[in-house]
Design an enzyme around this catalytic site. Structure first.
Site, short mmCIF file in Angstrom:
data_model
loop_
_atom_site.label_atom_id
_atom_site.label_comp_id
_atom_site.label_asym_id
_atom_site.label_seq_id
_atom_site.Cartn_x
_atom_site.Cartn_y
_atom_site.Cartn_z
N CYS A 169 0.81 -1.23 0.00
CA CYS A 169 0.00 0.00 0.00
C CYS A 169 0.83 1.27 0.00
CB CYS A 169 -0.95 0.00 1.20
SG CYS A 169 -2.00 -1.47 1.26
N CYS B 12 0.35 2.76 6.39
CA CYS B 12 0.77 1.40 6.73
C CYS B 12 0.78 0.60 5.43
CB CYS B 12 -0.21 0.77 7.72
SG CYS B 12 -1.91 0.67 7.09
N HIS C 73 -9.13 2.75 -2.38
CA HIS C 73 -7.70 2.46 -2.22
C HIS C 73 -7.18 1.55 -3.33
CE1 HIS C 73 -3.89 1.41 -0.57
NE2 HIS C 73 -4.26 0.32 0.07
#
Length: 436
Positions: free
Chosen positions: A99, A422, A392
């Site tokens: 991510c 994160c 996302h």
């Protein structure tokens, strides 16, 4: 305060971010259904270059990321160069840091700028949750390799006879950590329990995210940084993110059942970020190169930090670990920040990191620091909403956050902004941005 590490070239140039752009983000299997990540990447980079009117030969490097990679296009960066009319001699390579992938892409281009090997580059990422590399079982894969080497039909038939029906079932991409078997949502549940984060707190954060994102769109704050996407069969363009629930109420969130720990859990689909398709990119240059071209930067990259922790327990604490390092390298404190943008993978993860940033005990016993990083001022935090609302697309989120934060800093007259995330594998990323 530890060592300050200025991000400047050998000539003293700052690292300028001159422009940023993204596609609208779309929920899985909606507007971008059937559009692979490489095409989303071409879409955003092509539009970014067209808008800035920067000559193609000025861009000397493109670093791009994709988390859910397609076997037919393993180097998405090079495919974007070849598919957008860029100079074919442009260096291009791909990166992946889960991510935090486009954070890594930005850092890599910045390092090339500081080393003096380039003066301008593009960084970004794209992902599609709608076009996935559906695989085959390990047993079928092994048999197919052996069949390819078999010399006779009888040998091939004998190999195929070893297969059972279950071996023929398609295998979707893994959603769990390879090393632990834990899904991201399982880790979010761990964190909610460890840090005493309630369902009500998680739903409230998710609701806030959607309300602020909806307001940002209604006030026209995102129109410069989000392109209109025209998608085959070109009947209707996608203008805005399609995940934002501007009219929802807290009561709506309370209706959903837990998605991971079905019996005792508090993490739901509504207080988690959804699977999403999209792409985002930024152009970086040395400060002097931007001046030569008559470009006014959105802002500058002041510092960055990457961290890693164990994956078995509460592994989504990347912001709590990477933020103090990034601030230290920038020579700043939490109090110096105008804006804080934290990736909302899950409301539970976000709230846990906020809690630990202000924890003296965590700073002392875990980080080995004398004082807490600092309390997060709610008035500075995710002021335009976050990933729970926008969605996302894994590799695109960092570039979205950077662009969004710089535009908002400029609207506020400048200042410093923190963007942090994160990532799977216990990874964390943080960057400090500056706008004038």
């Amino acid at each position: 305060m530890g060592q300050v590490l200025p991000l400047v070239t050998r000539q003293g140039d700052r690292i300028a971010i001159v422009s940023g752009l993204r596609t609208p983000f779309a929920r899985q299997a909606t507007a971008f259904h059937g559009i692979p990540a490489v095409d989303l990447g071409k879409m955003v980079v092509g539009e970014l270059l067209a808008r800035t009117e920067i000559p193609a030969e000025v861009i000397e490097q493109l670093v791009f990321g994709q988390v859910v990679q397609m076997p037919e296009a393993p180097n998405i960066a090079r495919e974007i160069v070849l598919g957008t009319g860029m100079n074919v001699h442009t260096d291009a390579y791909s990166v992946s840091r889960a991510c935090a992938t486009s954070f890594q892409a930005v850092a890599n281009v910045a390092e090339s700028l500081m080393a003096g090997t380039i003066r301008a580059g593009i960084a970004g990422g794209a992902d599609s949750s709608s076009v996935l590399p559906i695989g085959v079982s390990k047993k079928l894969a092994r048999v197919l390799v052996d069949v390819n080497k078999a010399r006779t039909m009888s040998q091939r038939l004998k190999l195929f006879s070893r297969l059972r029906l279950r071996d023929l079932m398609p295998v979707p991409p893994a959603v769990a950590e390879y090393s632990t078997g834990l899904r991201m949502g399982d880790t979010a549940e761990q964190m909610a329990k460890t840090y005493g984060i309630t369902r009500e707190q998680q739903d409230a954060l998710a609701h806030r995210s959607h309300q602020r994102a909806a307001q940002a769109w209604s006030e026209g704050k995102l129109k410069e940084e989000v392109m209109t996407a025209f998608i085959p069969p070109y009947k209707q363009p996608l203008v805005e993110d399609n995940n934002i629930r501007g009219n929802s109420s807290l009561a709506d969130y309370a209706k959903l059942r837990p998605a991971f720990d079905r019996k005792h859990g508090t993490v739901t689909a509504a207080n988690s970020t959804p699977l999403t398709d999209g792409a985002a990119a930024v152009i970086l240059m040395t400060e002097s190169r931007a001046k030569e071209l008559g470009l006014v930067p959105l802002g500058y990259l002041r510092s960055y930090a990457f961290t890693a922790i164990d994956v078995w327990q509460d592994m989504l604490l990347g912001p709590a670990w990477s933020t103090p390092l990034a601030l230290e390298r920038a020579g700043l404190t939490m109090g110096d920040l105008t804006l804080i943008d934290m990736h909302e993978a899950f409301a539970a993860q976000t709230l846990a990191n906020i809690q630990l940033l202000g924890s003296e005990r965590f700073a002392r016993d875990v980080l080995g620091r004398a004082h807490a990083t600092g309390e997060v001022d709610e008035s500075k935090f995710n002021v335009l909403g976050g990933s729970i609302a926008y969605g996302h697309p894994f590799a695109a989120t960092g570039a979205r956050m950077i662009t969004q934060t710089l535009y908002e800093l400029r609207r506020r007259g400048g200042g410093f902004g923190l963007v942090t995330a994160c990532a799977a594998g216990g990874l964390g990323a943080a960057m400090v941005l500056e706008a004038e």
